[in-house]
Design a protein around this motif. Structure first.
Motif, short mmCIF file in Angstrom:
data_model
loop_
_atom_site.label_atom_id
_atom_site.label_comp_id
_atom_site.label_asym_id
_atom_site.label_seq_id
_atom_site.Cartn_x
_atom_site.Cartn_y
_atom_site.Cartn_z
N TRP A 195 37.67 -26.68 -63.81
CA TRP A 195 38.56 -24.95 -63.81
C TRP A 195 38.07 -24.53 -62.42
O TRP A 195 38.57 -24.09 -61.37
CB TRP A 195 38.86 -24.02 -64.74
CG TRP A 195 39.50 -23.21 -64.34
CD1 TRP A 195 40.53 -22.73 -64.88
CD2 TRP A 195 39.06 -21.21 -64.01
NE1 TRP A 195 40.92 -21.46 -64.45
CE2 TRP A 195 40.40 -20.75 -63.67
CE3 TRP A 195 38.02 -20.81 -63.71
CZ2 TRP A 195 39.91 -19.53 -63.46
CZ3 TRP A 195 37.89 -19.39 -63.27
CH2 TRP A 195 38.58 -19.67 -62.99
N LEU A 196 36.77 -24.12 -62.95
CA LEU A 196 35.58 -23.60 -61.47
C LEU A 196 35.65 -23.48 -59.90
O LEU A 196 35.85 -23.59 -59.17
CB LEU A 196 34.10 -23.26 -61.48
CG LEU A 196 33.96 -22.64 -63.07
CD1 LEU A 196 32.76 -22.33 -63.44
CD2 LEU A 196 34.45 -21.02 -63.08
N GLN A 197 35.34 -25.08 -60.64
CA GLN A 197 35.76 -26.30 -58.95
C GLN A 197 37.24 -26.63 -58.58
O GLN A 197 37.37 -25.96 -56.96
CB GLN A 197 35.97 -27.84 -59.93
CG GLN A 197 35.90 -29.15 -58.10
CD GLN A 197 34.76 -30.08 -58.21
OE1 GLN A 197 33.50 -30.98 -59.05
NE2 GLN A 197 35.64 -31.40 -58.84
N GLY A 198 38.12 -26.61 -58.99
CA GLY A 198 39.26 -26.31 -59.13
C GLY A 198 40.12 -25.13 -58.28
O GLY A 198 41.38 -25.41 -57.44
N GLN A 199 39.23 -23.91 -58.51
CA GLN A 199 40.32 -22.88 -57.91
C GLN A 199 39.54 -22.39 -57.24
O GLN A 199 39.59 -21.97 -55.25
CB GLN A 199 39.49 -21.82 -58.66
CG GLN A 199 39.63 -21.26 -60.07
CD GLN A 199 41.47 -21.11 -60.29
OE1 GLN A 199 41.43 -19.75 -58.90
NE2 GLN A 199 42.07 -22.07 -60.67
N LEU A 200 37.75 -23.24 -55.97
CA LEU A 200 37.97 -23.75 -55.44
C LEU A 200 38.04 -23.54 -54.62
O LEU A 200 38.19 -23.93 -53.37
CB LEU A 200 35.73 -23.85 -55.32
CG LEU A 200 35.29 -23.19 -55.91
CD1 LEU A 200 33.99 -23.79 -56.35
CD2 LEU A 200 35.01 -21.26 -54.77
N LEU A 226 41.20 -25.05 -54.46
CA LEU A 226 42.73 -24.26 -53.72
C LEU A 226 42.45 -23.45 -52.99
O LEU A 226 43.31 -23.63 -51.79
CB LEU A 226 43.20 -23.47 -55.39
CG LEU A 226 44.17 -24.59 -56.66
CD1 LEU A 226 44.23 -23.14 -57.76
CD2 LEU A 226 45.04 -25.03 -55.87
N GLY A 227 41.30 -23.31 -52.22
CA GLY A 227 41.23 -22.13 -51.18
C GLY A 227 41.06 -22.65 -49.73
O GLY A 227 41.29 -22.36 -48.98
N GLN A 256 42.95 -25.98 -49.45
CA GLN A 256 44.85 -26.14 -49.22
C GLN A 256 44.78 -25.79 -48.40
O GLN A 256 46.06 -26.95 -47.47
CB GLN A 256 45.64 -26.14 -50.62
CG GLN A 256 44.89 -27.25 -51.91
CD GLN A 256 44.14 -28.21 -51.84
OE1 GLN A 256 45.39 -29.50 -50.84
NE2 GLN A 256 43.10 -28.93 -52.17
N THR A 280 33.62 -23.05 -48.82
CA THR A 280 33.59 -23.08 -50.66
C THR A 280 33.00 -23.98 -49.88
O THR A 280 32.27 -24.50 -51.93
CB THR A 280 34.99 -24.07 -50.26
OG1 THR A 280 36.10 -24.02 -49.16
CG2 THR A 280 34.93 -25.21 -51.60
N THR A 286 30.55 -24.04 -53.99
CA THR A 286 29.90 -24.56 -54.87
C THR A 286 28.21 -25.02 -54.84
O THR A 286 28.58 -25.27 -55.94
CB THR A 286 30.64 -25.65 -54.35
OG1 THR A 286 31.77 -25.86 -54.19
CG2 THR A 286 30.40 -27.32 -55.03
#
Length: 310
Positions: free
Chosen positions: A74-79, A81-82, A84, A95, A99
């Motif tokens: 989830w944390l990686q996905g949120q990062l 997304l920024g 994209q 990012t 990370t």
């Protein structure tokens, strides 16, 4: 997102994590590995019969593994997304920095080096102080160890934990990002708490085997990063300890420094080597520091290669 950005993201994050590592560890309340330990410490499974203890230990391990992987994913996905909408170099660097900050608590090079230094400093005070300091690092009884044996054990621990605390988390981060590093650290923490041949044997058997599997490749990569002078000798000596993995970095360190490293009654690595003396712990830290740099280069190249081909 352009492939070059994804290829560079993980190697940059690794470099950030090791740079931040120089500042030390985060507070216990914010440390994910401390949280993993607290979760595992909630369960008292040693009074269960063997079969039930094994099943319970496996279920507790699996539940914890799923939780840490989900949180990391989830944390990686949120990062990500920024990145994209607009994959600019500046956003990539931001990012990668974030990370790397999340990766940092999953590895610990400075703390490992500091602990090895502290053992040598304690030996400078007295043998009793050296034994006491070493007891914080190893599970064996240190009360009767000689000064040479204290140094041997500290060097062995430095080499073994170079894999557990640095190279293996980087390897699994290269393979699977934050979820990979988090899963490895959870498995290694569970093995450190449960993986013993005592009353914890059956409830910790799954944890011990999982750590063996996840550490198999990184342990051999760590051994190579230590640049042992002879691969045939490394392969021969690495089989001496009963563990399928710990012998590799320990044997590589013994061969690199020309030392005899042993655990009384269990194994002797490079038995023809000289005894550990004052200055050898500092030399071992220097060799390990070089191996960290080599391991970073190798795992960063792996991360780049895996994502540049997709």
């Amino acid at each position: 997102m352009a492939p070059v950005y994804m290829s560079a993201l993980l190697p940059l994050a690794m470099a950030v994590a090791l740079l931040v590592d120089r500042l030390g560890e985060p507070p216990a309340w914010a440390h994910p590995v401390v949280g993993m330990g607290r979760y595992l410490g909630l369960f008292r499974l040693t009074r269960l019969p063997p079969a039930l203890g094994f099943i319970a230990g496996a279920l507790v391990w699996l539940a914890g593994a799923v939780a840490v992987v989900f949180i990391a994913l989830w944390l990686q996905g949120q990062l990500l997304l920024g990145l994209q909408p607009w994959a600019s170099p500046l956003r990539l660097l931001a990012t990668a920095a974030l990370t790397g900050l999340l990766l940092k608590p999953l590895l610990a090079w400075r703390m490992l080096a500091d602990e090895a230094r502290a053992v040598e400093a304690a030996l400078g005070e007295s043998l009793a102080a050296g034994r006491a300091r070493l007891s914080h690092l190893v599970s064996r009884d240190t009360a009767a160890l000689t000064e040479t044996e204290v140094r041997e054990a500290a060097i062995e621990t430095l080499a073994e934990n170079l894999n557990d605390s640095v190279i293996a988390p980087l390897f699994w981060f290269a393979m699977a990002g934050l979820p990979g590093a988090a899963l490895y650290r959870f498995a290694n923490t569970a093995d450190a708490m449960w993986g013993y041949r005592d009353e914890r044997e059956w409830c910790g058997k799954w944890a011990a085997r999982a750590d063996d599997v996840l550490s198999w490749l990184p342990a051999r990569l760590t051994a190579l990063a230590l640049l042992p002078p002879s691969l045939p000798a490394l392969m021969r000596e690495a089989r001496c300890p009963p563990s399928p993995n710990s012998g590799w970095p320990m044997a590589a360190m013994a061969l690199r420094l020309g030392l005899r490293l042993s655990k009384p009654g269990v194994y002797a690595l490079h038995a023809s080597g000289r005894s550990a003396a004052a200055g050898d712990l500092a030399a071992a830290r220097g060799v390990a520091r070089q191996a960290v740099a080599a391991g970073l280069a190798l795992t960063a190249a792996l991360a780049w290669a895996l994502r540049s081909t997709t």
